[in-house]
Design an enzyme around this catalytic site. Structure first.
Site, PDB file in Angstrom:
ATOM      1  N   GLY A  54      27.689 -34.069  25.034  1.00  0.00           N
ATOM      2  CA  GLY A  54      27.635 -33.347  23.335  1.00  0.00           C
ATOM      3  C   GLY A  54      27.825 -35.108  22.782  1.00  0.00           C
ATOM      4  O   GLY A  54      27.523 -35.803  23.013  1.00  0.00           O
ATOM      5  N   GLY A  56      28.941 -37.656  21.154  1.00  0.00           N
ATOM      6  CA  GLY A  56      29.484 -38.615  21.474  1.00  0.00           C
ATOM      7  C   GLY A  56      30.521 -38.919  20.117  1.00  0.00           C
ATOM      8  O   GLY A  56      31.473 -40.135  20.117  1.00  0.00           O
ATOM      9  N   ARG A  57      29.052 -39.915  20.084  1.00  0.00           N
ATOM     10  CA  ARG A  57      28.730 -41.153  18.708  1.00  0.00           C
ATOM     11  C   ARG A  57      27.855 -40.893  17.728  1.00  0.00           C
ATOM     12  O   ARG A  57      27.201 -41.902  17.828  1.00  0.00           O
ATOM     13  CB  ARG A  57      28.664 -42.255  19.414  1.00  0.00           C
ATOM     14  CG  ARG A  57      27.846 -42.670  20.426  1.00  0.00           C
ATOM     15  CD  ARG A  57      26.949 -44.020  20.025  1.00  0.00           C
ATOM     16  NE  ARG A  57      26.274 -43.717  21.153  1.00  0.00           N
ATOM     17  CZ  ARG A  57      25.462 -45.293  21.944  1.00  0.00           C
ATOM     18  NH1 ARG A  57      26.381 -46.006  21.135  1.00  0.00           N
ATOM     19  NH2 ARG A  57      24.463 -45.459  22.369  1.00  0.00           N
ATOM     20  N   LYS A  77      24.507 -42.551  13.974  1.00  0.00           N
ATOM     21  CA  LYS A  77      24.679 -42.385  15.343  1.00  0.00           C
ATOM     22  C   LYS A  77      25.871 -43.840  15.856  1.00  0.00           C
ATOM     23  O   LYS A  77      25.686 -45.013  14.749  1.00  0.00           O
ATOM     24  CB  LYS A  77      23.866 -43.155  16.342  1.00  0.00           C
ATOM     25  CG  LYS A  77      23.776 -43.425  17.458  1.00  0.00           C
ATOM     26  CD  LYS A  77      22.209 -43.340  18.157  1.00  0.00           C
ATOM     27  CE  LYS A  77      21.676 -44.031  20.026  1.00  0.00           C
ATOM     28  NZ  LYS A  77      20.875 -43.977  20.118  1.00  0.00           N
ATOM     29  N   GLY A  90      33.346 -43.828  20.755  1.00  0.00           N
ATOM     30  CA  GLY A  90      32.235 -43.336  19.344  1.00  0.00           C
ATOM     31  C   GLY A  90      31.560 -44.466  18.725  1.00  0.00           C
ATOM     32  O   GLY A  90      31.192 -44.117  17.874  1.00  0.00           O
ATOM     33  N   ARG A 147      17.825 -30.459  21.879  1.00  0.00           N
ATOM     34  CA  ARG A 147      17.602 -31.035  23.754  1.00  0.00           C
ATOM     35  C   ARG A 147      16.975 -29.963  24.201  1.00  0.00           C
ATOM     36  O   ARG A 147      17.845 -28.921  24.343  1.00  0.00           O
ATOM     37  CB  ARG A 147      18.314 -31.876  23.947  1.00  0.00           C
ATOM     38  CG  ARG A 147      18.745 -33.211  22.965  1.00  0.00           C
ATOM     39  CD  ARG A 147      20.662 -33.575  23.021  1.00  0.00           C
ATOM     40  NE  ARG A 147      20.864 -34.239  21.382  1.00  0.00           N
ATOM     41  CZ  ARG A 147      20.999 -35.245  22.059  1.00  0.00           C
ATOM     42  NH1 ARG A 147      20.576 -36.153  22.536  1.00  0.00           N
ATOM     43  NH2 ARG A 147      21.526 -36.264  20.520  1.00  0.00           N
ATOM     44  N   ASP A 216      19.283 -34.266  28.475  1.00  0.00           N
ATOM     45  CA  ASP A 216      20.090 -34.455  27.211  1.00  0.00           C
ATOM     46  C   ASP A 216      19.162 -35.751  26.324  1.00  0.00           C
ATOM     47  O   ASP A 216      19.677 -35.641  25.297  1.00  0.00           O
ATOM     48  CB  ASP A 216      21.446 -35.089  27.500  1.00  0.00           C
ATOM     49  CG  ASP A 216      21.643 -35.832  28.144  1.00  0.00           C
ATOM     50  OD1 ASP A 216      21.097 -35.799  29.268  1.00  0.00           O
ATOM     51  OD2 ASP A 216      22.037 -36.548  27.505  1.00  0.00           O
ATOM     52  N   ASN A 217      18.160 -36.230  26.546  1.00  0.00           N
ATOM     53  CA  ASN A 217      17.544 -37.157  26.296  1.00  0.00           C
ATOM     54  C   ASN A 217      15.757 -36.506  26.179  1.00  0.00           C
ATOM     55  O   ASN A 217      14.920 -37.787  25.627  1.00  0.00           O
ATOM     56  CB  ASN A 217      17.335 -38.366  26.552  1.00  0.00           C
ATOM     57  CG  ASN A 217      18.966 -38.974  26.523  1.00  0.00           C
ATOM     58  OD1 ASN A 217      19.858 -38.653  25.699  1.00  0.00           O
ATOM     59  ND2 ASN A 217      19.070 -39.838  27.653  1.00  0.00           N
ATOM     60  N   ASP A 226      16.717 -41.466  21.603  1.00  0.00           N
ATOM     61  CA  ASP A 226      17.444 -41.331  22.689  1.00  0.00           C
ATOM     62  C   ASP A 226      16.886 -42.864  23.452  1.00  0.00           C
ATOM     63  O   ASP A 226      16.262 -43.588  24.325  1.00  0.00           O
ATOM     64  CB  ASP A 226      18.181 -41.147  23.678  1.00  0.00           C
ATOM     65  CG  ASP A 226      18.977 -41.558  23.950  1.00  0.00           C
ATOM     66  OD1 ASP A 226      19.549 -41.974  23.902  1.00  0.00           O
ATOM     67  OD2 ASP A 226      20.410 -39.919  23.300  1.00  0.00           O
TER      68      ASP A 226
HETATM   69  P1  AMP Z   1      22.892 -41.828  26.168  1.00  0.00           P
HETATM   70  O1  AMP Z   1      22.868 -42.638  27.976  1.00  0.00           O
HETATM   71  O2  AMP Z   1      22.826 -42.386  25.048  1.00  0.00           O
HETATM   72  O3  AMP Z   1      22.457 -40.324  26.601  1.00  0.00           O
HETATM   73  O4  AMP Z   1      24.765 -41.071  26.128  1.00  0.00           O
HETATM   74  C1  AMP Z   1      25.398 -40.170  27.204  1.00  0.00           C
HETATM   75  C2  AMP Z   1      26.405 -40.029  26.390  1.00  0.00           C
HETATM   76  O5  AMP Z   1      27.518 -40.445  26.288  1.00  0.00           O
HETATM   77  C3  AMP Z   1      26.161 -39.183  24.871  1.00  0.00           C
HETATM   78  O6  AMP Z   1      26.729 -37.375  24.869  1.00  0.00           O
HETATM   79  C4  AMP Z   1      27.168 -40.085  24.317  1.00  0.00           C
HETATM   80  O7  AMP Z   1      27.100 -39.166  23.146  1.00  0.00           O
HETATM   81  C5  AMP Z   1      27.958 -40.530  24.937  1.00  0.00           C
HETATM   82  N1  AMP Z   1      28.399 -41.757  24.573  1.00  0.00           N
HETATM   83  C6  AMP Z   1      27.197 -42.869  24.996  1.00  0.00           C
HETATM   84  N2  AMP Z   1      28.235 -43.408  24.283  1.00  0.00           N
HETATM   85  C7  AMP Z   1      29.565 -42.661  23.818  1.00  0.00           C
HETATM   86  C8  AMP Z   1      30.121 -43.600  22.833  1.00  0.00           C
HETATM   87  N3  AMP Z   1      30.561 -45.539  22.223  1.00  0.00           N
HETATM   88  N4  AMP Z   1      31.675 -43.231  22.460  1.00  0.00           N
HETATM   89  C9  AMP Z   1      31.735 -42.430  22.678  1.00  0.00           C
HETATM   90  N5  AMP Z   1      30.007 -41.494  23.837  1.00  0.00           N
HETATM   91  C10 AMP Z   1      29.662 -42.462  23.470  1.00  0.00           C
HETATM   92 MG    MG Z   2      21.875 -39.096  24.453  1.00  0.00          MG
END
Ligand code: AMP
Ligand code: MG
Length: 449
Positions: A54, A56-57, A77, A90, A147, A216-217, A226
């Site tokens: 989901g 997350g940030r 973001k 986040g 996605r 998810d990307n 992403d």
């Molecule tokens: P990503 O590798 O950027 O695709 O991130 C994978 C997952 O980790 C996604 O669901 C992001 O929302 C979550 N995520 C990445 N960085 C953070 C963060 N600093 N705080 C919370 N969730 C994160």
């Molecule tokens: Mg991502």
């Protein structure tokens, strides 16, 4: 940092957005009128392992209609925790957000479908990673944030009604040309597959390595999304990987088509209940469509490579000619971008790195091939220059620009780089077109957390 050109194309007033009173919009401290921010749920296969995820940030501010009628998501973001943040804060650091800004804008100028960056705003707060880093929020503009993982989320909840609503919504938003009939879901799947084939072929044509092609990307719109550990390769190496966490090379340059197909198979699995009531028939329909992937991808790849080599007609042995060139580049550790660009300029080919018998042999073969098409070399060279960029966001130039910001608060290096990247096909011969000096340390990238 505000993207004036993008703001204008969206019908937003860049002068108002640039004023200090607007800063709060880009840090998430001020919610624009009429927005109802949401964090989206999704699931996904990360390095092959299924997990619930989901935003997350990230926070979706809402949809925006551009003056030309195109609909965009506007998302922040790094603006703070959401229900999907798990253990994370986040937040995002300035360096990775500026890096996304640079590379996504470069991709756009190169003609590769991509999410875009409207702004990077400093939060004035520190984020804690290995070090204390200045915090920042990126404003991302995307055709949508739907996605493969969004479909996997609905499928994992065994919620066929939600799945159908999502498929219908995504089809209407991104593929309105598909007729709303009983075969609409498989037609939708094929359309998604076509866009992914076109996208990944373009990545290969410009030497781009996404680095984290988790499901998810992968956006259903067919945009690159992403920008964490992505990078462009300098030396041509089909097995190139830059991401520090991709130890098996799962997402290496040459693996990207195969991974796109794997991700599409996960999408097909997710939508099986929509394809047919009978599971076996649904699986057969999905497999039949997926079986077309290779031919579709290859036709995109070949068409783009023909453009890069100035092959204006189709000959059956073109593929051999292209592969011979790629093999020569690989064996001689040639710079991918510079070598393709040099082919359209006899002066560049007179340099010592091309003084090689194997190259001379290939060059003769290539010119014999060019002689069999009606266009003169001047026209062919112009065509090639519009498909072989002179400027890409080279790792050493991106790092140099980010270091000037973090070490001295100096944005001028970054601004000059962005100017060069905005016209990647223009003729130039300077610090932005030059391959990096030889280095013994491999370039490494990190997920932008
Ligand atoms: P990503 O590798 O950027 O695709 O991130 C994978 C997952 O980790 C996604 O669901 C992001 O929302 C979550 N995520 C990445 N960085 C953070 C963060 N600093 N705080 C919370 N969730 C994160
Ligand atoms: Mg991502």
């Amino acid at each position: 940092m505000l993207n004036h050109a993008l703001a204008e194309s969206l019908g937003l007033d860049a002068t108002i957005l640039a004023q200090p009173e607007s800063h709060g919009i880009f840090t998430g401290n001020q919610i624009p009128k009429g927005t109802e921010p949401i964090a989206q749920a999704y699931a996904g296969h990360q390095f092959g392992h299924f997990t619930g995820l989901g935003d997350g940030r990230a926070i979706l501010l809402g949809e925006h209609l551009a003056p030309n009628g195109a609909r965009f998501d506007i998302q922040l973001k790094g603006s703070g925790r959401t229900p999907f943040s798990r253990g994370g804060d986040g937040r995002a650091a300035m360096g990775p957000m500026l890096r996304e800004y640079i590379i996504s804008e470069a991709m756009h100028a190169l003609g590769v479908p991509t999410t875009r960056s409207l702004a990077v705003a400093s939060t004035g707060e520190l984020v804690f990673r290995n070090d204390e880093l200045p915090g920042a929020v990126l404003t991302r503009v995307a055709a949508s944030h739907i996605r493969v993982g969004t479909f996997q989320w609905a499928a994992a909840h065994e919620d066929t009604a939600a799945l159908r609503a999502l498929a219908d919504h995504t089809r209407q938003r991104h593929f309105p040309e598909i007729a709303d009939d009983a075969s609409r879901h498989i037609a939708f799947f094929r359309a998604v597959m076509h866009r992914q084939c076109a996208l990944v072929a373009k990545w290969l044509h410009v030497g781009f390595i996404h680095g984290v092609m988790n499901t998810d990307n992968m956006a259903l719109s067919g945009e690159t999304i992403d920008y964490g550990p992505c990078a462009f390769m300098d030396v041509y190496d089909p097995s190139a990987v830059f991401s520090s966490i991709d130890r098996q090379g799962r997402y290496a340059y040459e693996k990207q088509p195969e991974i796109a197909r794997w991700n599409l198979a996960r999408l097909a699995e997710a939508i099986l209940p929509l394809l047919h009531d009978d599971e076996k028939t649904a699986v057969d329909l999905a497999n039949e469509a997926l079986g077309e992937f290779e031919a579709i991808f290859q036709s995109h790849w070949l068409a783009g490579m023909r453009n890069k080599l100035g092959l204006m007609t189709d000959e059956p042995r073109d593929r051999d000619l292209i592969h011979a060139w790629l093999e020569w580049m690989q064996q001689n550790r040639m710079d991918f971008t510079h070598s393709f660009r040099a082919l359209s300029d006899e002066k560049s080919l007179a340099t010592p790195c091309f003084a090689d018998d194997a190259f001379a042999g290939w060059h003769t073969r290539w010119h014999e091939r060019l002689a069999r098409q009606p266009q003169c070399f001047t026209d062919v060279a112009t065509h090639m220059r519009s498909h072989n960029p002179a400027v890409i966001p080279r790792n050493h130039k991106v790092e140099e620009a980010l270091a000037a910001v973090s070490d001295h608060g100096d944005l001028s290096v970054l601004e000059r780089l962005l100017c060069a990247l905005a016209k990647p096909y223009a003729d130039r011969d300077d610090e932005y077109t030059c391959p990096p000096p030889a280095s013994t340390t491999p370039y490494r990238t990190f997920c932008g957390t």
